[in-house]
Design a protein around this motif. Structure first.
Motif, PDB file in Angstrom:
ATOM      1  N   LYS A  47     122.985  48.308  83.931  1.00 21.60           N
ATOM      2  CA  LYS A  47     123.854  48.474  83.422  1.00 21.60           C
ATOM      3  C   LYS A  47     123.535  47.641  82.109  1.00 21.60           C
ATOM      4  CE  LYS A  47     127.542  48.333  86.839  1.00 21.60           C
ATOM      5  NZ  LYS A  47     128.562  47.972  87.525  1.00 21.60           N
ATOM      6  N   THR A  48     124.488  48.534  80.790  1.00 22.85           N
ATOM      7  CA  THR A  48     123.924  47.618  79.789  1.00 22.85           C
ATOM      8  C   THR A  48     124.818  46.082  79.773  1.00 22.85           C
ATOM      9  OG1 THR A  48     126.124  48.891  78.606  1.00 22.85           O
ATOM     10  CG2 THR A  48     124.104  50.263  78.776  1.00 22.85           C
ATOM     11  N   GLU A  49     124.853  45.355  78.625  1.00 23.45           N
ATOM     12  CA  GLU A  49     125.803  44.361  78.475  1.00 23.45           C
ATOM     13  C   GLU A  49     126.872  44.259  77.743  1.00 23.45           C
ATOM     14  OE1 GLU A  49     122.705  42.651  75.453  1.00 23.45           O
ATOM     15  OE2 GLU A  49     123.288  40.855  75.381  1.00 23.45           O
ATOM     16  N   GLU A  50     127.351  45.956  77.238  1.00 20.38           N
ATOM     17  CA  GLU A  50     128.378  46.227  76.851  1.00 20.38           C
ATOM     18  C   GLU A  50     129.146  46.422  78.392  1.00 20.38           C
ATOM     19  OE1 GLU A  50     125.729  47.142  75.723  1.00 20.38           O
ATOM     20  OE2 GLU A  50     126.651  46.516  73.608  1.00 20.38           O
ATOM     21  N   GLN A  51     129.097  47.185  79.267  1.00 19.76           N
ATOM     22  CA  GLN A  51     129.545  47.060  80.268  1.00 19.76           C
ATOM     23  C   GLN A  51     129.924  45.828  81.280  1.00 19.76           C
ATOM     24  OE1 GLN A  51     126.151  50.248  81.617  1.00 19.76           O
ATOM     25  NE2 GLN A  51     127.485  52.417  81.906  1.00 19.76           N
ATOM     26  N   LEU A  52     128.380  45.199  81.251  1.00  9.64           N
ATOM     27  CA  LEU A  52     128.410  43.860  82.015  1.00  9.64           C
ATOM     28  C   LEU A  52     130.143  43.173  81.643  1.00  9.64           C
ATOM     29  CD1 LEU A  52     124.731  42.831  82.822  1.00  9.64           C
ATOM     30  CD2 LEU A  52     127.037  44.049  84.266  1.00  9.64           C
ATOM     31  N   THR A  53     129.842  43.153  80.069  1.00  9.50           N
ATOM     32  CA  THR A  53     130.910  41.907  79.476  1.00  9.50           C
ATOM     33  C   THR A  53     131.969  42.684  80.009  1.00  9.50           C
ATOM     34  OG1 THR A  53     129.368  41.732  77.597  1.00  9.50           O
ATOM     35  CG2 THR A  53     131.813  41.474  77.446  1.00  9.50           C
ATOM     36  N   ASP A  54     132.179  43.951  79.883  1.00  5.68           N
ATOM     37  CA  ASP A  54     133.735  44.413  80.436  1.00  5.68           C
ATOM     38  C   ASP A  54     133.816  44.534  81.877  1.00  5.68           C
ATOM     39  OD1 ASP A  54     134.382  45.664  77.862  1.00  5.68           O
ATOM     40  OD2 ASP A  54     132.871  47.203  78.444  1.00  5.68           O
ATOM     41  N   GLU A  55     133.128  43.767  82.561  1.00  9.57           N
ATOM     42  CA  GLU A  55     133.055  44.131  84.314  1.00  9.57           C
ATOM     43  C   GLU A  55     133.362  42.821  84.521  1.00  9.57           C
ATOM     44  OE1 GLU A  55     130.335  46.738  85.768  1.00  9.57           O
ATOM     45  OE2 GLU A  55     131.294  48.302  84.596  1.00  9.57           O
ATOM     46  N   ASP A  56     132.858  41.384  83.187  1.00  8.62           N
ATOM     47  CA  ASP A  56     133.346  40.166  83.652  1.00  8.62           C
ATOM     48  C   ASP A  56     132.383  39.677  84.569  1.00  8.62           C
ATOM     49  OD1 ASP A  56     135.213  39.207  81.787  1.00  8.62           O
ATOM     50  OD2 ASP A  56     136.899  39.166  83.565  1.00  8.62           O
ATOM     51  N   VAL A  57     131.126  40.224  84.243  1.00  5.77           N
ATOM     52  CA  VAL A  57     129.503  39.835  84.759  1.00  5.77           C
ATOM     53  C   VAL A  57     128.894  38.879  84.296  1.00  5.77           C
ATOM     54  CG1 VAL A  57     127.358  40.504  86.626  1.00  5.77           C
ATOM     55  CG2 VAL A  57     129.862  42.347  86.201  1.00  5.77           C
ATOM     56  N   PRO A  58     128.699  38.267  85.032  1.00  7.72           N
ATOM     57  CA  PRO A  58     127.665  37.031  84.212  1.00  7.72           C
ATOM     58  C   PRO A  58     126.080  37.925  83.992  1.00  7.72           C
ATOM     59  CG  PRO A  58     128.683  35.876  85.872  1.00  7.72           C
ATOM     60  CD  PRO A  58     128.957  37.007  85.891  1.00  7.72           C
TER      61      PRO A  58
END
Ligand SMILES: Cc1cc2nc3c(=O)[nH]c(=O)nc-3n(C[C@H](O)[C@H](O)[C@H](O)COP(=O)(O)OP(=O)(O)OC[C@H]3O[C@@H](n4cnc5c(N)ncnc54)[C@H](O)[C@@H]3O)c2cc1C
Length: 100
Positions: free
Chosen positions: A66-77
């Motif tokens: 996953k990209t940083e954007e996807q992780l941010t959208d999914e609230d994944v640290p």
């Protein structure tokens, strides 16, 4: 083409660019490996959830997951690590000074 890369001719399998849009070489290669495995009768394997990507530039770029954007959208640290090309051995040997 079915999920095992078998065409409408049951003895012919197809993988890679010939079955659709151009895609990363790593995807084509894995499809080919799976198609060959299915052609030899294996059923106990499935398509991987993640594929690595390699971009044939200088320097080369690769990534998986996953990209940083996807992780941010999914609230994944997540944590970010950065290695500048100019700091690694290849960049220094070649005398490249760009930040990429
Ligand atoms: C300009 C460009 C840049 C690209 N950059 C990247 C990149 O940075 N990173 C990345 O991952 N992917 C990149 N790709 C995509 C990647 O190269 C392809 O998706 C990948 O090579 C597809 O593999 P393939 O085995 O399906 O097809 P190919 O690698 O095209 O292999 C097909 C083979 O079949 C042979 N063939 C054709 N017809 C016949 C026939 N009748 N009989 C026998 N043999 C035949 C051809 O000669 C060829 O060797 C790029 C593609 C292009 C066009």
């Amino acid at each position: 083409m079915d999920a095992q890369y078998r065409t409408s001719q049951p003895h012919i399998f197809a993988a890679g660019d010939v079955i659709g849009f151009s895609q990363p070489g790593s995807v084509s290669m894995e499809q080919g490996r799976l198609a060959a495995t299915f052609a030899f009768g294996s059923t106990a394997i499935s398509n991987p959830a993640l594929y690595p990507y390699g971009i044939y530039t200088i320097p080369e770029i690769s990534f998986i997951g996953k990209t940083e954007e996807q992780l941010t959208d999914e609230d994944v640290p997540y944590e970010v690590g950065v290695a500048y090309y100019r700091e690694i051995a290849r960049g220094q040997i070649r005398g490249d000074t760009t930040d990429g």
